[in-house]
Write an enzyme that holds these catalytic residues in place. Structure first.
Site, PDB file in Angstrom:
ATOM      1  N   HIS A 101     -71.831  -6.070 -70.855  1.00 38.80           N
ATOM      2  CA  HIS A 101     -73.119  -6.726 -71.067  1.00 38.80           C
ATOM      3  C   HIS A 101     -72.942  -7.961 -71.945  1.00 38.80           C
ATOM      4  CE1 HIS A 101     -74.415  -2.619 -70.020  1.00 38.80           C
ATOM      5  NE2 HIS A 101     -75.514  -3.190 -69.558  1.00 38.80           N
ATOM      6  N   ASP A 127     -73.054  -4.933 -60.254  1.00 33.98           N
ATOM      7  CA  ASP A 127     -73.728  -4.610 -61.504  1.00 33.98           C
ATOM      8  C   ASP A 127     -74.677  -5.782 -61.796  1.00 33.98           C
ATOM      9  OD1 ASP A 127     -74.439  -3.308 -63.829  1.00 33.98           O
ATOM     10  OD2 ASP A 127     -72.396  -3.120 -64.600  1.00 33.98           O
TER      11      ASP A 127
END
Length: 576
Positions: free
Chosen positions: A245, A318
Site C-alpha cells: 500500500h 490488486d
C-alpha cells in the site's frame, strides 16, 4: 533464467494436476446449479455445460449493445469509500450511470448503507454490476453488525479442511443476501517472514501445503454456493518487509523457491477450480528481471499465471491506487491491461483511467479484439454469478438473517479448533475442578467472556491489569495463594509486557494470548511461563474456547502454523 524456471513450473504443475488451458474447465466441483452456476464433476471433461452455453449467449447479446468505451468500462471496478447520502449517491451515479463501470467495491459501512448503495447502483446500471467485497474474515471486515470470523492464522492452527469448506459456503450465503457476488478472499500468501508488515495474521501460515489445502477448501465452498472467491496475492506476498500500500516490495526468492513455496498454494487452488486470482504489486526479479510490479508484468500475469499454469479464470489486479502499483510517466491501468489483467480494481482516478485505456485502444497500443475477449469473459462470469436476473437486496430483517445461531455455532467450532497449547511444561493442563485458579486479564476487565467461562468450570478468582497500570503487591499476594494462575493477555504494549513478566517471575503461570502471534516474541515473560496457550485472535467465541480448553471441556488439537522465534516451531502443539 525464465527458461529454467518454466521447466520447473511445468513439472510442478503437471505433478499437481494442472495442465495449461484445461485446469479451470476440467476441475469444477458439482453438477448442481447454484444461483446460475452449473459446474462439472472432475471426470466429466467432455460434457457440455449448458450454463456455459447460456452464459456465452447472454454475454454476446449484451456485448452487441455496447460501444468500445462501454466494453472497456466493463473491466473497471472502482473503490467507492462512501455512504448513502447525497455525495454517496452522486459517486454511485458517476461510476454507474455516467462511466458505466463493470462493478464497484465499497469501503466500510453498515448493513443499511450497503443495501441502499448496491440497490441504487444496480437500478442505474445498463449492464448488471459485479459487486465486490474485501472480506477476508467475513462481512464484518467492512460491514458493521455482521458475523466476525477468526483470522486466517487461527484457522491455520486448526487446519480443518471440512470446516474451511463450510466457512466458504457460509460466506457465500451471507454475500448473496447482501447482493455481493465476489469476495477478495482467501489470502493464499505463505507468510514465511515474521516481520511482514501487511500479511501476518491474514495468512494461514508458512506451510505451503497447509495454506493451499485450506485456501482451496474455502474457495470450493464459496464457488459451490455461487459466489466468486479470489485467491490473493499472486505470486505470493508472504516474504516481504514492505507494505505494498505504501511502496513496492521485493521478493528475492529464486524461481524454484517461488514455485515450491509461494506459488504452490495457487497451483493447488487452480487444480481445485478456483475461479479468480488477484495479482499483487510485488517486484519478483526471478520471475521478471525488469523489476516492474507483478500486476503490471506480462511475464508474470500472462506468461506465468495464464500460460504456464493454465489459469483461465478471472484475473484481478490488486487496488491500482496503491503506491506499489504506480509507475512514472505511465498509466498503470493501461499497463495492467497489457500485462493480462481482466479486472482493473480500485484505480486512482477511474474516470480518467477509463479514458486512458480507450485512448490506448484507439492508438493501437491495445488490441480491440483483446478488449472484446476480456469484456465477454467478464460478462460470462456475470451470468454465472446470477447477474442476468438483476438481484435486489431486501434489507428487511437482514441482521437476524445474517447473524443466525448456526453461524455462531460454526464460529465457535472454528475457534475451538484453533486453540493451541504450545507447551505445558508442568503438565498442569487441563485443570482439575478442585483446584483454585486465579485468572488475571491483562488489557481486559476482570469480568469478561474468558474469565466468566473459567468461573463456570471451577473455583476461580478474577483480576485485571488495564490501561498502563502496574501489578500491585496485594494482587501478587492473592495470586500466591491460588493453586494455579492463568494470565490472559489481550493487549500488546510495553505496560502489558511488563505486567506479564512481573506475574510470571514470582508465580508459575499459564499464559493465554488473544492476539496476533507474531507479537509474542516481544513478550520476554513468556520464557517464565510454565504453560503457553495461543488463541491467535480476540472474539467472544475464541475467549470461550480458550476457557473450555484450560478446563478440559474440549479436545485441544491446534498446532503452530508458523515459526515464532523464542516461542515455538511450526507444528508445535500439545494435544489433549
Amino acid at each position: 533464467m525464465m527458461f529454467v524456471s518454466r521447466i520447473h513450473i511445468v513439472a510442478v504443475a503437471v505433478a499437481l494436476g494442472v495442465i495449461a488451458g484445461t485446469a479451470f474447465a476440467c476441475h469444477s466441483r458439482s453438477k448442481a446449479e447454484n444461483n446460475g452456476v452449473s459446474l462439472l464433476e472432475d471426470n466429466d471433461v467432455d460434457a457440455v455445460d449448458v450454463t456455459d452455453i447460456r452464459a456465452g449467449e447472454w454475454a454476446d447479446s449484451v456485448m452487441a449493445g455496447l460501444s468500445l468505451r462501454e466494453r472497456v468500462a466493463q473491466l473497471f471496478v472502482p473503490r467507492l469509500d462512501i455512504t448513502n447520502n447525497k455525495a454517496g449517491y452522486q459517486a454511485v451515479d458517476q461510476a454507474v450511470a455516467v462511466d458505466k463501470m463493470g462493478g464497484f467495491l465499497l469501503g466500510k459501512g453498515t448493513i443499511a448503507s450497503y443495501a441502499d448503495l448496491i440497490n441504487r447502483g444496480q437500478s442505474k446500471a445498463s449492464v448488471p454490476l459485479m459487486i465486490t467485497l474485501d472480506g477476508e474474515w467475513g462481512l464484518s471486515m467492512r460491514v458493521s453488525g455482521t458475523p466476525r470470523f477468526p483470522y486466517n492464522i487461527a484457522l491455520g492452527a486448526g487446519a480443518d479442511e471440512a470446516m474451511m469448506y463450510a466457512y466458504g459456503r457460509e460466506m457465500a450465503r451471507e454475500c448473496r443476501l447482501m447482493g455481493i457476488q465476489v469476495n477478495f478472499a482467501p489470502d493464499m500468501d505463505v507468510n514465511s517472514n515474521p516481520d511482514n508488515p501487511v500479511i501476518g495474521y491474514r495468512s494461514f501460515g508458512e506451510d505451503p501445503g497447509r495454506v493451499g489445502m485450506l485456501g482451496s477448501a474455502y474457495c470450493r465452498g464459496m464457488w459451490d454456493e455461487g459466489v466468486m472467491p479470489v485467491g490473493k496475492h499472486f505470486p505470493g506476498h508472504g516474504d516481504t518487509s514492505v507494505d505494498s500500500h505504501k511502496a513496492l516490495p521485493t521478493v528475492d526468492h529464486d524461481s524454484r523457491r517461488m514455485m515450491d513455496v509461494d506459488i504452490k498454494p495457487f497451483v493447488m487452488a487452480i487444480r481445485d477450480g478456483m475461479p479468480a486470482i488477484m495479482v499483487g504489486h510485488l517486484k519478483v526479479p526471478s520471475l521478471d528481471p525488469s523489476g516492474i510490479p507483478a500486476s503490471l508484468s506480462k511475464k508474470i500475469t500472462t506468461d506465468l499465471l495464464q500460460t504456464d499454469l493454465g489459469f483461465d479464470g478471472l484475473v484481478f489486479t490488486d487496488a491500482l491506487a496503491m503506491k506499489g502499483a504506480l509507475l512514472p510517466n505511465e498509466n498503470n491501468c493501461v499497463s495492467a491491461f497489457l500485462a493480462g489483467a481482466d479486472i482493473l480494481l480500485g484505480s486512482t482516478n477511474p474516470s480518467a483511467d477509463l479514458k486512458a485505456v480507450v485512448a490506448a485502444v484507439n492508438s493501437g497500443k491495445i488490441s480491440k479484439a483483446e478488449v472484446d475477449r476480456r469484456c465477454r469473459k467478464v460478462l460470462v462470469y456475470k451470468y454465472k454469478l446470477g447477474l442476468s436476473r438483476r438481484p435486489h437486496v431486501d434489507a428487511t430483517g437482514m441482521s437476524s438473517r445474517l447473524n443466525t445461531p448456526q453461524v455462531d455455532s460454526l464460529i465457535s467450532e472454528m475457534s475451538r479448533s484453533a486453540i493451541t497449547v504450545v507447551r505445558d511444561d508442568s503438565g498442569m493442563l487441563p485443570f482439575a475442578a478442585e483446584k483454585s485458579v486465579a485468572v488475571v486479564s491483562i488489557g481486559a476487565p476482570a469480568k469478561n467472556a474468558f474469565s466468566e467461562k473459567c468461573k463456570a468450570y471451577g473455583n476461580v478468582m478474577c483480576y485485571s491489569v488495564e490501561n498502563g497500570s502496574v501489578v500491585s503487591e496485594s494482587m501478587l499476594k492473592n495470586l500466591r495463594s491460588a493453586d494455579a494462575v492463568v494470565i490472559g493477555v489481550f493487549k500488546d504494549a510495553e505496560w502489558s509486557r511488563k505486567a506479564l513478566a512481573a506475574i510470571a517471575s514470582v508465580r508459575p503461570s499459564v499464559g493465554v494470548f488473544f492476539m496476533n502471534p507474531f507479537k509474542l516474541p516481544k513478550f520476554s515473560g513468556t520464557k517464565s511461563l510454565t504453560s503457553l496457550v495461543l488463541a491467535y485472535d480476540d472474539i467472544p467465541q475464541i475467549r470461550v474456547a480458550a476457557a473450555e480448553a484450560l478446563f478440559g471441556r474440549i479436545s485441544v488439537v491446534g498446532s503452530l502454523p508458523v515459526d515464532l522465534p523464542g516461542v515455538g516451531k511450526i507444528g508445535d502443539g500439545v494435544k489433549f
